[in-house]
Design a protein around this motif. Structure first.
Motif, mmCIF file in Angstrom:
data_model
loop_
_atom_site.group_PDB
_atom_site.id
_atom_site.type_symbol
_atom_site.label_atom_id
_atom_site.label_comp_id
_atom_site.label_asym_id
_atom_site.label_seq_id
_atom_site.Cartn_x
_atom_site.Cartn_y
_atom_site.Cartn_z
ATOM 1 N N SER A 32 21.208 56.200 46.827
ATOM 2 C CA SER A 32 21.447 55.957 45.333
ATOM 3 C C SER A 32 22.902 55.356 45.087
ATOM 4 O O SER A 32 23.621 56.190 45.643
ATOM 5 C CB SER A 32 20.871 57.190 44.572
ATOM 6 N N SER A 78 26.631 50.966 40.284
ATOM 7 C CA SER A 78 27.256 52.167 39.620
ATOM 8 C C SER A 78 28.821 51.909 39.406
ATOM 9 O O SER A 78 29.563 51.421 40.435
ATOM 10 C CB SER A 78 26.986 53.485 40.299
ATOM 11 N N LYS A 126 11.465 46.600 28.537
ATOM 12 C CA LYS A 126 12.510 47.418 29.474
ATOM 13 C C LYS A 126 13.137 46.329 30.244
ATOM 14 O O LYS A 126 12.437 46.049 31.337
ATOM 15 C CB LYS A 126 12.224 48.600 29.808
ATOM 16 N N VAL A 130 20.069 52.646 32.210
ATOM 17 C CA VAL A 130 21.315 53.412 32.377
ATOM 18 C C VAL A 130 21.286 54.850 32.653
ATOM 19 O O VAL A 130 20.667 55.499 31.808
ATOM 20 C CB VAL A 130 22.348 52.852 30.942
HETATM 21 C C1 BTN Z 1 16.253 54.805 33.520
HETATM 22 O O1 BTN Z 1 15.867 55.582 33.979
HETATM 23 O O2 BTN Z 1 16.324 54.129 32.877
HETATM 24 C C2 BTN Z 1 17.870 54.760 34.163
HETATM 25 C C3 BTN Z 1 17.654 54.033 35.588
HETATM 26 C C4 BTN Z 1 19.204 53.807 36.256
HETATM 27 C C5 BTN Z 1 19.015 53.090 37.403
HETATM 28 C C6 BTN Z 1 20.402 53.025 38.065
HETATM 29 S S1 BTN Z 1 20.201 51.684 39.266
HETATM 30 C C7 BTN Z 1 21.662 52.023 39.979
HETATM 31 C C8 BTN Z 1 21.958 53.347 39.547
HETATM 32 N N1 BTN Z 1 21.737 54.038 40.827
HETATM 33 C C9 BTN Z 1 20.764 55.068 40.823
HETATM 34 O O3 BTN Z 1 20.290 55.951 41.619
HETATM 35 N N2 BTN Z 1 20.376 54.950 39.468
HETATM 36 C C10 BTN Z 1 21.070 53.958 38.659
#
Ligand code: BTN
Length: 263
Positions: A32, A78, A126, A130
């Motif tokens: 992630s 990120s 969607k 974020v």
């Molecule tokens: C949501 O649940 O709407 C938020 C999703 C966020 C996903 C992004 S992808 C890049 C970053 N790394 C992750 O593990 N999650 C966020």
């Protein structure tokens, strides 16, 4: 459009003068990008550090959920942002939504709106999520801002998710290569986060409300910890809390651990 592979050089090139404000890394694969960047942040990585991944094996979503994205179908990255001491953090995720919406507007994409607290919608489906995570123990506080943006309609998603998901390819315009797209988002984030560091969420409140897909609309709020709550959205307060007109009067919703659905 998105075929050109995402590379550090392409992002730096498109960032131009702002390239010196970011330290961008592009990984072929990681668990992630939020988890990776949180680890780097705890070790002292500077504000403006960015990790983008072509593939995440354990992408994180809000409310403890997983974030699914097939390689090539989505832009997942990120950004680490350290704010000056005493900057109030409330409303940060809403300000991030404003930055993303502005960037997409500038690309000529019509039909973009926001959903409290921090979803980006395209024609009410969607488009991006974020996930903001605070760096444990950081003083002054620092945030990892994780963004997942659908480029193409995700393949292999369960039917219910497919029905509610949008992608940039739904927009009727020629789209930029991914490196340029990431640079455009970072540029908009830089402008908004710089202002946020000075004045917090207040200067973005009106714009956020005008972009909210559900302003003055009936919704229900789903939570893992409480009964669903019904009401009408009446904007947000200067801290970014959702103001919900319910049968028991106006309620101020501060927990981001809820999901809003149209009634
Ligand atoms: C949501 O649940 O709407 C938020 C999703 C966020 C996903 C992004 S992808 C890049 C970053 N790394 C992750 O593990 N999650 C966020």
């Amino acid at each position: 459009m998105f075929e050109e592979p995402l590379s550090v050089a392409a992002v730096a090139d498109a960032l131009g003068d702002l390239a010196c404000r970011f330290d961008v890394d592009v990984l072929a694969e990681c668990d992630s990008t939020n988890a990776r960047l949180l680890t780097l942040a705890e070790a002292g990585a500077p504000s403006g550090s960015v990790i983008a991944a072509l593939r995440q094996t354990a992408g994180r979503g809000r409310r403890g959920r997983s974030w699914f994205s097939a390689p090539g179908d989505s832009l997942t990255f990120s950004l680490l942002w350290r704010l000056p001491p005493d900057t109030p953090w409330s409303g940060l995720s809403l300000a991030v939504g404003v930055a993303l919406a502005r960037a997409l507007d500038d690309m000529g994409i019509a039909g973009v709106s926001l959903k409290w607290p921090n979803d980006l919608l395209l024609n009410e489906r969607k488009l991006a999520g974020v996930l903001i995570e605070l760096v444990p123990g950081a003083r002054p506080a620092a945030a990892v801002i994780g963004i997942g943006l659908n480029l193409r309609r995700p393949r292999g998603l369960p039917d219910d998710l497919c029905r509610t998901a949008a992608a940039l390819t739904d927009a009727d315009i020629a789209l930029s290569p991914t490196g340029k797209l990431l640079a455009q988002l970072l540029t908009a984030l830089h402008a908004v986060l710089s202002d946020f560091a000075v004045s917090g969420f207040s200067p973005f409140r009106e714009e956020w409300q005008s972009r909210h897909a559900f302003n003055d609309r009936a919704v229900h709020l789903l939570s893992d910890y409480a009964e669903p709550l019904e009401g009408v959205c009446r904007g947000v307060d200067p801290d970014g809390a959702l103001l919900l007109e319910t049968g028991e009067g106006r309620q101020r919703i501060i927990s981001g651990e809820v999901s809003l659905r149209p009634s």
